[in-house]
Design an enzyme around this catalytic site. Structure first.
Site, short mmCIF file in Angstrom:
data_model
loop_
_atom_site.label_atom_id
_atom_site.label_comp_id
_atom_site.label_asym_id
_atom_site.label_seq_id
_atom_site.Cartn_x
_atom_site.Cartn_y
_atom_site.Cartn_z
N TYR A 29 0.85 -1.19 0.00
CA TYR A 29 0.00 0.00 0.00
C TYR A 29 0.88 1.25 0.00
CZ TYR A 29 -3.14 3.56 1.90
OH TYR A 29 -3.85 4.70 2.11
N ASP A 132 -13.96 0.18 11.04
CA ASP A 132 -12.66 0.83 11.21
C ASP A 132 -12.66 1.82 12.36
OD1 ASP A 132 -11.82 -0.62 9.08
OD2 ASP A 132 -11.98 1.01 7.63
#
Length: 158
Positions: A29, A132
């Site tokens: 990422y 999250d």
């Protein structure tokens, strides 16, 4: 890190704030953002940027038997960042390969942000944290948030 404006024009063309992406081949990422950009009336010739690269912590990643942690020295960190980005598109690869050797490269450790026990007040069961929001994450991996929005859009379309 400071970047000359002449080096970041392609980045600004993508987005004047930030961009992120993932390498589907390695599951690495990448995040790049501008912290400070000069205004057209400023005499500054540099922008302040930040970059983050993360990778899977698992056996077998990049052909290594053990999970790959963060190296200790700046030289080793920079070498790893370059190894992770060597097959990326030129714009992104060049951002990594042009990091000056004297840059302060830091590790973000999620263990630094554990929730304080008993600090969450659920207001007698009327408020909940999900997804999250319920745990610490590295910067802007909003995948589940995007799925949540997509789910809401689907629900609202019925």
């Amino acid at each position: 890190m400071q970047r000359p404006l002449s080096e970041i024009q392609n980045c600004l063309a993508i987005d004047p704030h930030f961009f992120q992406g993932g390498d589907p081949d390695s599951n690495v990422y990448f995040w790049h953002s501008f912290i400070d950009l000069p205004r057209s009336t400023d005499e500054m010739t540099t922008a302040t940027c930040q970059m983050m690269i993360s990778w899977p912590y698992r056996n077998g990643f990049l052909g290594r038997d053990e999970p790959l942690g963060v190296p200790e020295s700046v030289e080793e960190k920079l070498a790893l960042m370059q190894e992770l980005s060597k097959d990326w598109a030129p714009l992104f690869k060049d951002l990594v390969f042009s990091i000056p050797e004297d840059t302060d490269l830091r590790e973000i450790v999620l263990a630094d942000w554990p929730p304080e026990r008993g600090a969450w007040d659920n207001h007698n069961g009327t408020v909940s944290l999900v997804g999250d929001a319920a745990h610490a994450m590295t910067m802007c991996k909003f995948a589940l948030f995007c799925l949540l929005l997509d789910g809401f859009a689907n629900v609202l379309s019925y």
